[in-house]
Design a protein around this motif. Structure first.
Motif, PDB file in Angstrom:
ATOM      1  N   MET A   1       0.810  -1.349  -0.107  1.00 14.81           N
ATOM      2  CA  MET A   1      -0.072   0.006  -0.028  1.00 14.81           C
ATOM      3  C   MET A   1       0.928   1.338  -0.002  1.00 14.81           C
ATOM      4  N   LYS A   2       0.667   2.195  -0.875  1.00 17.85           N
ATOM      5  CA  LYS A   2       1.226   3.621  -0.755  1.00 17.85           C
ATOM      6  C   LYS A   2       1.140   4.378   0.417  1.00 17.85           C
ATOM      7  N   THR A   3       2.118   4.984   0.592  1.00 17.09           N
ATOM      8  CA  THR A   3       2.162   6.063   1.852  1.00 17.09           C
ATOM      9  C   THR A   3       1.773   7.350   1.101  1.00 17.09           C
ATOM     10  N   CYS A   4       0.892   7.845   2.100  1.00 15.62           N
ATOM     11  CA  CYS A   4       0.414   9.233   1.667  1.00 15.62           C
ATOM     12  C   CYS A   4       1.591  10.424   1.694  1.00 15.62           C
ATOM     13  N   ASP A   5       1.545  11.405   0.696  1.00 15.58           N
ATOM     14  CA  ASP A   5       2.517  12.373   0.541  1.00 15.58           C
ATOM     15  C   ASP A   5       2.081  13.677   1.377  1.00 15.58           C
ATOM     16  N   ASN A   6       1.073  13.408   2.111  1.00 21.15           N
ATOM     17  CA  ASN A   6       0.331  14.626   2.830  1.00 21.15           C
ATOM     18  C   ASN A   6       0.119  15.852   1.938  1.00 21.15           C
ATOM     19  N   THR A   7      -0.124  15.684   0.622  1.00 18.35           N
ATOM     20  CA  THR A   7      -0.376  16.770  -0.185  1.00 18.35           C
ATOM     21  C   THR A   7      -1.389  16.732  -1.238  1.00 18.35           C
ATOM     22  N   SER A   8      -2.595  17.402  -1.211  1.00 18.32           N
ATOM     23  CA  SER A   8      -3.616  17.272  -2.137  1.00 18.32           C
ATOM     24  C   SER A   8      -4.086  18.437  -3.029  1.00 18.32           C
ATOM     25  N   VAL A   9      -4.558  18.241  -4.081  1.00 18.33           N
ATOM     26  CA  VAL A   9      -5.174  19.243  -4.870  1.00 18.33           C
ATOM     27  C   VAL A   9      -6.800  18.844  -5.082  1.00 18.33           C
ATOM     28  N   GLY A  10      -7.318  20.233  -5.119  1.00 18.21           N
ATOM     29  CA  GLY A  10      -8.638  20.021  -5.505  1.00 18.21           C
ATOM     30  C   GLY A  10      -8.918  20.850  -6.575  1.00 18.21           C
ATOM     31  N   ILE A  11      -9.908  20.471  -7.565  1.00 18.26           N
ATOM     32  CA  ILE A  11      -9.890  21.447  -8.831  1.00 18.26           C
ATOM     33  C   ILE A  11     -11.616  21.617  -9.049  1.00 18.26           C
ATOM     34  N   VAL A  12     -12.180  22.727  -8.791  1.00 19.21           N
ATOM     35  CA  VAL A  12     -13.323  23.113  -9.056  1.00 19.21           C
ATOM     36  C   VAL A  12     -13.543  23.529 -10.485  1.00 19.21           C
ATOM     37  N   ILE A  13     -14.495  22.856 -11.013  1.00 16.51           N
ATOM     38  CA  ILE A  13     -14.621  23.258 -12.539  1.00 16.51           C
ATOM     39  C   ILE A  13     -15.967  23.940 -12.818  1.00 16.51           C
ATOM     40  N   THR A  14     -16.443  25.014 -13.118  1.00 14.07           N
ATOM     41  CA  THR A  14     -17.733  25.491 -13.431  1.00 14.07           C
ATOM     42  C   THR A  14     -18.026  25.553 -15.092  1.00 14.07           C
ATOM     43  N   ASP A  15     -19.305  25.754 -15.299  1.00 12.00           N
ATOM     44  CA  ASP A  15     -19.469  26.011 -16.739  1.00 12.00           C
ATOM     45  C   ASP A  15     -20.028  27.688 -17.021  1.00 12.00           C
ATOM     46  N   HIS A  16     -20.267  28.023 -18.051  1.00 16.42           N
ATOM     47  CA  HIS A  16     -20.813  29.134 -18.413  1.00 16.42           C
ATOM     48  C   HIS A  16     -22.214  29.623 -17.394  1.00 16.42           C
ATOM     49  N   GLN A  17     -22.899  28.567 -17.223  1.00 13.59           N
ATOM     50  CA  GLN A  17     -24.146  28.721 -16.347  1.00 13.59           C
ATOM     51  C   GLN A  17     -23.850  28.744 -14.956  1.00 13.59           C
ATOM     52  N   GLY A  18     -22.566  28.546 -14.445  1.00 13.97           N
ATOM     53  CA  GLY A  18     -22.303  28.546 -13.078  1.00 13.97           C
ATOM     54  C   GLY A  18     -22.573  27.184 -12.510  1.00 13.97           C
TER      55      GLY A  18
END
Length: 173
Positions: A1-18
Motif C-alpha cells: 500500500m502506498k504512503t500518503c505524501d500529505n499533499t492534495s489538490v482539488g479542482i473546482v470546474i464550473t461552466d458558463h451557467q455557473g
C-alpha cells in the motif's frame, strides 16, 4: 500500500451557467466531489491539478486560479505520511477544454449541478454528520464528500452552520 505524501489538490470546474462539475467517488473516501488527488510525483500543485483533471475527467486545463486551501486532518486510503494523517490542500478553480471522458475507475455519476443541488448535497452530508443517516446510506446515495464542505464554505458556494461544520469535519478523520 502506498504512503500518503500529505499533499492534495482539488479542482473546482464550473461552466458558463455557473454549474459545478462533480462526480461520486468510485473509491474511498465516499462522497460527491470535484476532481482531486495527491500531488505525488506530479511536481507542483498546478501540475498535479492538470494531471488529476485529465486522469479523472479526460479534460485539459487551460487556466488555474488558486481559490483556497490549507492543512486538513482528513484521512485517505493510503498509509499515513510523514506528517501523520492529513493533507496540505491547494484548491483551484479551473478553466477546461475538451470532451468529458470520465475515468470508470475513479468516477461514477459525473454530472453538472447548479448551486441549489450543491446545497442539497451539502445538506445530505450534514444529516450524515448529525448521525441521522448511516454510513451505508451515505455511501449508497452520497452527499458532498466531507472534506469538500470547508472548501465550498470558503468560496461562499454553500451555507452551513458553524456547529454542523464541526460535525462534518469529524467525518473526515
Amino acid at each position: 500500500m502506498k504512503t500518503c505524501d500529505n499533499t492534495s489538490v482539488g479542482i473546482v470546474i464550473t461552466d458558463h451557467q455557473g454549474r459545478y462539475l462533480v462526480f461520486d467517488r468510485a473509491t474511498l473516501p465516499h462522497g460527491t466531489a470535484p476532481a482531486a488527488g495527491h500531488i505525488d510525483d506530479h511536481g507542483s500543485p498546478e501540475d498535479a491539478a492538470r494531471a488529476e483533471v485529465e486522469e479523472e475527467l479526460g479534460l485539459s486545463v487551460t487556466g488555474l486560479t488558486r481559490i483556497t486551501g490549507g492543512w486538513r486532518e482528513n484521512r485517505c486510503r493510503r498509509l499515513p505520511g510523514a506528517r501523520g494523517t492529513g493533507h496540505d490542500w491547494t484548491v483551484f478553480h479551473a478553466a477546461v477544454t475538451g470532451e468529458l471522458v470520465p475515468s470508470a475507475r475513479e468516477t461514477k455519476n459525473v454530472r453538472w449541478i447548479d448551486s441549489d443541488a450543491l446545497q442539497e448535497l451539502t445538506d445530505r452530508t450534514v444529516v450524515h454528520a448529525q448521525g441521522r443517516m448511516s454510513g451505508a446510506e451515505f455511501e449508497a446515495a452520497p452527499g458532498i464528500e466531507p472534506v469538500w464542505i470547508q472548501w465550498f464554505v470558503d468560496v461562499a458556494a454553500i451555507h452551513i452552520s458553524p456547529d454542523d461544520l464541526l460535525r462534518v469535519e469529524k467525518l473526515t478523520r
